[in-house]
Motif scaffolding. Structure first.
Motif, PDB file in Angstrom:
ATOM      1  N   UNK A  10      27.070  13.417 -46.815  1.00 16.72           N
ATOM      2  CA  UNK A  10      26.155  12.345 -47.248  1.00 16.72           C
ATOM      3  C   UNK A  10      25.894  11.336 -46.143  1.00 16.72           C
ATOM      4  N   UNK A  11      26.760  11.273 -45.119  1.00 11.33           N
ATOM      5  CA  UNK A  11      26.566  10.343 -44.004  1.00 11.33           C
ATOM      6  C   UNK A  11      25.516  10.829 -43.010  1.00 11.33           C
ATOM      7  N   UNK A  12      25.132  12.091 -43.083  1.00  6.63           N
ATOM      8  CA  UNK A  12      24.162  12.629 -42.123  1.00  6.63           C
ATOM      9  C   UNK A  12      22.855  11.828 -42.123  1.00  6.63           C
ATOM     10  N   UNK A  13      22.363  11.469 -43.278  1.00  7.52           N
ATOM     11  CA  UNK A  13      21.113  10.706 -43.382  1.00  7.52           C
ATOM     12  C   UNK A  13      21.237   9.351 -42.684  1.00  7.52           C
ATOM     13  N   UNK A  41      22.557  15.309 -35.212  1.00  6.07           N
ATOM     14  CA  UNK A  41      22.695  15.866 -36.557  1.00  6.07           C
ATOM     15  C   UNK A  41      23.387  17.231 -36.502  1.00  6.07           C
ATOM     16  N   UNK A  42      22.994  18.069 -35.547  1.00  8.95           N
ATOM     17  CA  UNK A  42      23.637  19.382 -35.370  1.00  8.95           C
ATOM     18  C   UNK A  42      25.118  19.225 -35.021  1.00  8.95           C
ATOM     19  N   UNK A  43      25.411  18.305 -34.090  1.00  9.79           N
ATOM     20  CA  UNK A  43      26.800  18.096 -33.666  1.00  9.79           C
ATOM     21  C   UNK A  43      27.659  17.612 -34.831  1.00  9.79           C
ATOM     22  N   UNK A  99      24.530  29.459 -36.297  1.00  8.63           N
ATOM     23  CA  UNK A  99      25.015  29.860 -34.987  1.00  8.63           C
ATOM     24  C   UNK A  99      24.139  29.450 -33.817  1.00  8.63           C
ATOM     25  N   UNK A 100      23.068  28.740 -34.073  1.00  2.17           N
ATOM     26  CA  UNK A 100      22.165  28.356 -32.994  1.00  2.17           C
ATOM     27  C   UNK A 100      22.222  26.848 -32.686  1.00  2.17           C
ATOM     28  N   UNK A 101      23.075  26.121 -33.398  1.00  2.17           N
ATOM     29  CA  UNK A 101      23.144  24.670 -33.224  1.00  2.17           C
ATOM     30  C   UNK A 101      23.555  24.244 -31.832  1.00  2.17           C
ATOM     31  N   UNK A 102      24.544  24.905 -31.255  1.00  2.00           N
ATOM     32  CA  UNK A 102      24.999  24.540 -29.909  1.00  2.00           C
ATOM     33  C   UNK A 102      23.914  24.860 -28.891  1.00  2.00           C
ATOM     34  N   UNK A 103      23.247  25.998 -29.057  1.00  2.00           N
ATOM     35  CA  UNK A 103      22.125  26.349 -28.187  1.00  2.00           C
ATOM     36  C   UNK A 103      21.058  25.266 -28.267  1.00  2.00           C
ATOM     37  N   UNK A 104      20.733  24.827 -29.471  1.00  2.00           N
ATOM     38  CA  UNK A 104      19.730  23.788 -29.678  1.00  2.00           C
ATOM     39  C   UNK A 104      20.154  22.479 -29.008  1.00  2.00           C
ATOM     40  N   UNK A 105      21.411  22.089 -29.180  1.00  2.00           N
ATOM     41  CA  UNK A 105      21.904  20.868 -28.544  1.00  2.00           C
ATOM     42  C   UNK A 105      21.744  20.951 -27.032  1.00  2.00           C
ATOM     43  N   UNK A 125      27.302  14.051 -25.695  1.00  2.00           N
ATOM     44  CA  UNK A 125      25.887  14.365 -25.542  1.00  2.00           C
ATOM     45  C   UNK A 125      25.249  13.272 -24.688  1.00  2.00           C
ATOM     46  N   UNK A 126      24.472  13.665 -23.685  1.00  2.00           N
ATOM     47  CA  UNK A 126      23.787  12.682 -22.844  1.00  2.00           C
ATOM     48  C   UNK A 126      22.336  13.097 -22.675  1.00  2.00           C
ATOM     49  N   UNK A 127      21.453  12.086 -22.766  1.00  2.00           N
ATOM     50  CA  UNK A 127      20.017  12.307 -22.589  1.00  2.00           C
ATOM     51  C   UNK A 127      19.483  11.223 -21.675  1.00  2.00           C
ATOM     52  N   UNK A 128      18.657  11.651 -20.714  1.00  2.00           N
ATOM     53  CA  UNK A 128      17.981  10.724 -19.811  1.00  2.00           C
ATOM     54  C   UNK A 128      16.534  10.594 -20.261  1.00  2.00           C
ATOM     55  N   UNK A 129      16.048   9.377 -20.329  1.00  2.00           N
ATOM     56  CA  UNK A 129      14.656   9.156 -20.755  1.00  2.00           C
ATOM     57  C   UNK A 129      13.712   9.689 -19.685  1.00  2.00           C
ATOM     58  N   UNK A 130      12.665  10.380 -20.144  1.00  2.00           N
ATOM     59  CA  UNK A 130      11.656  10.898 -19.214  1.00  2.00           C
ATOM     60  C   UNK A 130      10.762   9.762 -18.714  1.00  2.00           C
ATOM     61  N   UNK A 131      10.396   8.866 -19.617  1.00  2.00           N
ATOM     62  CA  UNK A 131       9.551   7.730 -19.264  1.00  2.00           C
ATOM     63  C   UNK A 131       9.942   6.570 -20.168  1.00  2.00           C
TER      64      UNK A 131
END
Length: 134
Positions: A10-13, A41-43, A99-105, A125-131
């Motif tokens: 229930x915490x996912x939302x 969400x996948x993680x 089985x595709x969640x890690x691939x998606x991440x 998990x790390x993400x760099x902003x494109x712009x």
């Protein structure tokens, strides 16, 4: 920002809404915000499903740190240790549900790391902003 929640689905939302806002405030585009939210969400779903075997009684710590156009999200749990063989995606021609969640991440985020520190699993998990968006 740090959040401690139970391993109840229930915490996912709540976490999805929180990730949308944190990534917005960190300067990510609308598309990047959606992607970051999906990866987190996948993680978190994987932690609930695999580390805690669906039990809503585990604890998950989620922290977010933004700096210089990047965002790092760390999920920690004290559930079952991650089996390294599950970190590799199934063959693309294999038909099955899940089985595709890690691939998606890994496709979405710039960096995905799985670690074990003491009695805790960590997903970084790390993400760099494109712009930068204003």
């Amino acid at each position: 920002m740090e959040l401690k929640i139970s391993s109840d689905a229930r915490w996912l939302r709540v976490v999805r809404a929180m990730m949308q806002e944190i990534s917005r405030q960190s300067g990510f585009s609308e598309r990047e915000r959606s992607e970051i939210t999906l990866a987190v969400d996948e993680a978190l779903s994987n932690v609930i499903r695999h580390s805690y075997k669906g039990s809503p009684h585990g604890v998950v710590w989620l922290s977010c740190a933004a700096d210089f156009g990047s965002l790092e999200i760390v999920l920690q749990d004290q559930g079952e240790a991650i089996d390294p063989k599950h970190l590799e995606p199934p063959p693309p021609d294999e038909i099955r549900i899940g089985g595709r969640g890690i691939f998606l991440m890994r496709e979405i985020m710039d960096e995905v790391r799985f670690e074990r520190e003491g009695d805790r699993n960590l997903v970084r998990l790390r993400k760099h902003a494109k712009a930068q968006v204003r």
